[in-house]
Design an enzyme around this catalytic site. Structure first.
Site, mmCIF file in Angstrom:
data_model
loop_
_atom_site.group_PDB
_atom_site.id
_atom_site.type_symbol
_atom_site.label_atom_id
_atom_site.label_comp_id
_atom_site.label_asym_id
_atom_site.label_seq_id
_atom_site.Cartn_x
_atom_site.Cartn_y
_atom_site.Cartn_z
ATOM 1 N N LEU A 168 -10.570 -8.113 -12.012
ATOM 2 C CA LEU A 168 -11.966 -7.707 -11.830
ATOM 3 C C LEU A 168 -12.826 -8.245 -12.966
ATOM 4 C CD1 LEU A 168 -11.291 -4.003 -10.801
ATOM 5 C CD2 LEU A 168 -12.139 -5.820 -9.294
ATOM 6 N N HIS B 73 -0.072 1.260 -13.560
ATOM 7 C CA HIS B 73 0.742 0.161 -14.097
ATOM 8 C C HIS B 73 2.200 0.618 -14.126
ATOM 9 C CE1 HIS B 73 1.637 -3.457 -16.298
ATOM 10 N NE2 HIS B 73 2.410 -2.727 -17.081
ATOM 11 N N GLY C 101 0.773 -1.238 0.000
ATOM 12 C CA GLY C 101 0.000 0.000 0.000
ATOM 13 C C GLY C 101 0.800 1.282 0.000
ATOM 14 N N ASN D 83 1.335 3.112 -2.620
ATOM 15 C CA ASN D 83 0.561 4.065 -3.436
ATOM 16 C C ASN D 83 -0.618 4.614 -2.645
ATOM 17 O OD1 ASN D 83 1.500 4.407 -6.364
ATOM 18 N ND2 ASN D 83 1.762 2.209 -6.011
#
Ligand code: GRF
Length: 207
Positions: free
Chosen positions: A94, A110, A12, A14
């Site tokens: 997803l 990305h 985490g 980001n």
């Protein structure tokens, strides 16, 4: 007030970069209303706890099918009325149903300059290994909206990073995060919060 839901699987960093820019006011009028992980012990959930952000684990193995899992995840974010879903190192693919429920409202980062080193099989250290194997001199990061393909949605922001001869995938990954990801992800969310992103013909125009 922009309401954000975040999906995470790991450390985490980001997420932390985004929280920092909300807390210091750089990203205006925005609240992270939920952080969801597919892993109970994701350090990202610890980070959210420190800021009193609601965190929970929703994982595929708790459901009898992928369809039910996806439905539960979708309903979670719908019930919170989120305006934006941010994928911050989320390692679950997803479903099309989930993605189509939030058109141009899901962002991903990305760790390469799309359309290079992206698509199926390019995730985590594999991306950086492929960059090194190819002898590329530049790499970087890309923030994009998520559509039904893999890394094919409209590109919001990109930032280039040098590749050095002595790089290992781990060293390059760290440089890409520090010099690109942690900068452009909060910037892209700020643009969204300020309503400055327009999409035309799969291309982002910043107003
Ligand atoms: C980042 O490299 C990001 O590009 C990729 O997953 C990693 C997540 O790292 N999608 P963190 O969990 O934000 O530290």
């Amino acid at each position: 007030m922009l309401k954000i839901g975040v999906l995470v699987s790991g450390g985490g960093t980001n997420l932390q970069a985004i929280i920092d820019k909300i807390v210091d006011g750089t990203i205006p009028n925005t609240k992270i209303v939920s952080v969801v992980s597919n892993k109970e012990n994701a350090y990202a959930l610890e980070r959210s706890k420190k800021y009193n952000i609601d965190g929970k684990c929703i994982k595929p193995s708790d459901y009898s099918s992928r369809v039910e899992f996806s439905e539960a995840l979708k309903n979670h974010f719908i019930s919170l009325n989120v305006d934006l879903i941010v994928l911050a190192g989320y390692l679950v693919v997803l479903s099309k149903e989930f993605v189509s429920a939030f058109p141009n409202k899901i962002m991903n980062i990305h760790p390469s300059l799309i359309p290079s080193f992206c698509g199926d099989g390019y995730y985590g250290l594999k991306v950086h290994q492929a960059v090194i194997n190819r002898g590329a001199k530049l790499t970087g990061a890309t923030v994009h909206f998520v559509d039904e393909g893999t890394d094919t949605g409209p590109i919001i922001l990109q930032k280039a990073v040098d590749v050095k001869d002595s790089d290992t995938p781990e060293i390059l990954q760290q440089r890409v995060m520090k010099e690109a990801e942690w900068i452009i992800y909060p910037e892209a969310i700020k643009l969204f919060a300020e309503n400055r992103i327009e999409i035309n013909d799969n291309k982002v125009i910043i107003k």
